[in-house]
Design an enzyme around this catalytic site. Sequence first.
Site, PDB file in Angstrom:
ATOM      1  N   SER B  64       0.798  -1.222   0.000  1.00 28.09           N
ATOM      2  CA  SER B  64       0.000   0.000   0.000  1.00 28.09           C
ATOM      3  C   SER B  64       0.832   1.274   0.000  1.00 28.09           C
ATOM      4  O   SER B  64       0.284   2.365  -0.060  1.00 28.09           O
ATOM      5  CB  SER B  64      -0.950   0.018   1.200  1.00 28.09           C
ATOM      6  OG  SER B  64      -0.216  -0.148   2.396  1.00 28.09           O
ATOM      7  N   HIS B 104       1.526   3.921   6.769  1.00 27.16           N
ATOM      8  CA  HIS B 104       0.899   4.826   5.804  1.00 27.16           C
ATOM      9  C   HIS B 104       1.346   6.256   6.064  1.00 27.16           C
ATOM     10  O   HIS B 104       2.095   6.525   7.013  1.00 27.16           O
ATOM     11  CB  HIS B 104      -0.625   4.738   5.918  1.00 27.16           C
ATOM     12  CG  HIS B 104      -1.184   3.528   5.235  1.00 27.16           C
ATOM     13  ND1 HIS B 104      -2.495   3.143   5.344  1.00 27.16           N
ATOM     14  CD2 HIS B 104      -0.604   2.611   4.420  1.00 27.16           C
ATOM     15  CE1 HIS B 104      -2.696   2.042   4.636  1.00 27.16           C
ATOM     16  NE2 HIS B 104      -1.560   1.695   4.082  1.00 27.16           N
ATOM     17  N   ASP B 130      -7.684   6.023   5.072  1.00 28.98           N
ATOM     18  CA  ASP B 130      -7.769   4.806   5.880  1.00 28.98           C
ATOM     19  C   ASP B 130      -9.011   4.694   6.752  1.00 28.98           C
ATOM     20  O   ASP B 130      -9.110   3.755   7.533  1.00 28.98           O
ATOM     21  CB  ASP B 130      -6.539   4.711   6.785  1.00 28.98           C
ATOM     22  CG  ASP B 130      -5.284   4.453   5.981  1.00 28.98           C
ATOM     23  OD1 ASP B 130      -4.191   4.624   6.551  1.00 28.98           O
ATOM     24  OD2 ASP B 130      -5.394   4.081   4.804  1.00 28.98           O
TER      25      ASP B 130
END
EC number: 3.4.21.89
Lengths: 142, 187
Positions: B64, B104, B130
């Site tokens: 990701s 992230h 998210d």
Amino acid sequence: LRKNVEDFTGPRERSDLGFVTFDITADILNGRNGLRTSIFDWNVKQLFLYLSAEYSTKNNALNQVVLWDKIMLRGDNPRLFLKDMKSKYFFFDDGNGLKGNRNVTLTLSWNVVPNAGILPLVTGSGHVSVPFPDTYETTKSY
Amino acid sequence: QPPRSVPAMLSLDFLDDVRRMNKRQLYYQVLNFGMIVSSALMIWKGLMVVTGSESPIVVVLSGSMEPAFHRGDLLFLTNRIEDPIRVGEIVVFRIEGREIPIVHRVLKIHEKQNGDIKFLTKGDNNAVDDRGLYKRGQHWLEKKDVVGRARGFVPYIGIVTILMNDYPKFKYAVLFLLGLFVLVHRE
């Protein structure tokens, strides 16, 4: 590094939603040691660029919202010449702090991703202040 | 019968060595082994103190954050309170009730005067933020969810940890060989 913006705000239930369009003219350089060399040296894999808005409100002393981002790979042109860009992400405030806010500052920053090593965050020189109007837009053609 | 290619330590010489070692030498080797393990643990704890993070080194498990990080890359984290969380930073966080940490980037922050901060994250390679990953009803992350901020990275090396996780037999083989080597190695 220069940006021009226009803006509107739209009310959304409880939180202000800002709409910003902008131009970005930038040349990303490595400013280390006072020299202005290309940012893509042997250990730079990519740059993660992001345009963020920073401002204060009654609710929160500091707010930062990323409006737009771009991945620039090694080999891409480090010069940006973008016009009439719309923000990629919704510019929601946590509350109603955008209305009448005269001190919203837009800055362009980037994360240098090396092939291996340290991951620095660099802020570009040059930023723009975006004053939001005191009234909401009732109709929006977007 | 074709000759088998067998590592030297598994040949008959190895068995002779073990027989020759008396009890004292064996205890000595075991203590040596214990020292190595303790030193490694001390170094790890030291890293935890210096970086302020409970997990100073993590392995990237998903795609990701591509193309910046790939599965198997190693990230070095710090989690110093003096460093405020700001947009653009790469954070490693845990969602309440879940074990696996996520790597992230910070997309939005709202910080109060007293330092309380709530923030939103998004993976570079994901189309949306998210919020869908957070706990039901949870809209923001807080300082307590953060394991650390990524300050440096080394590619590929973490693949070994992923392999050991996915193939337990591989892990046992590695540990067994390591243990064997340390016990038998003559200083």
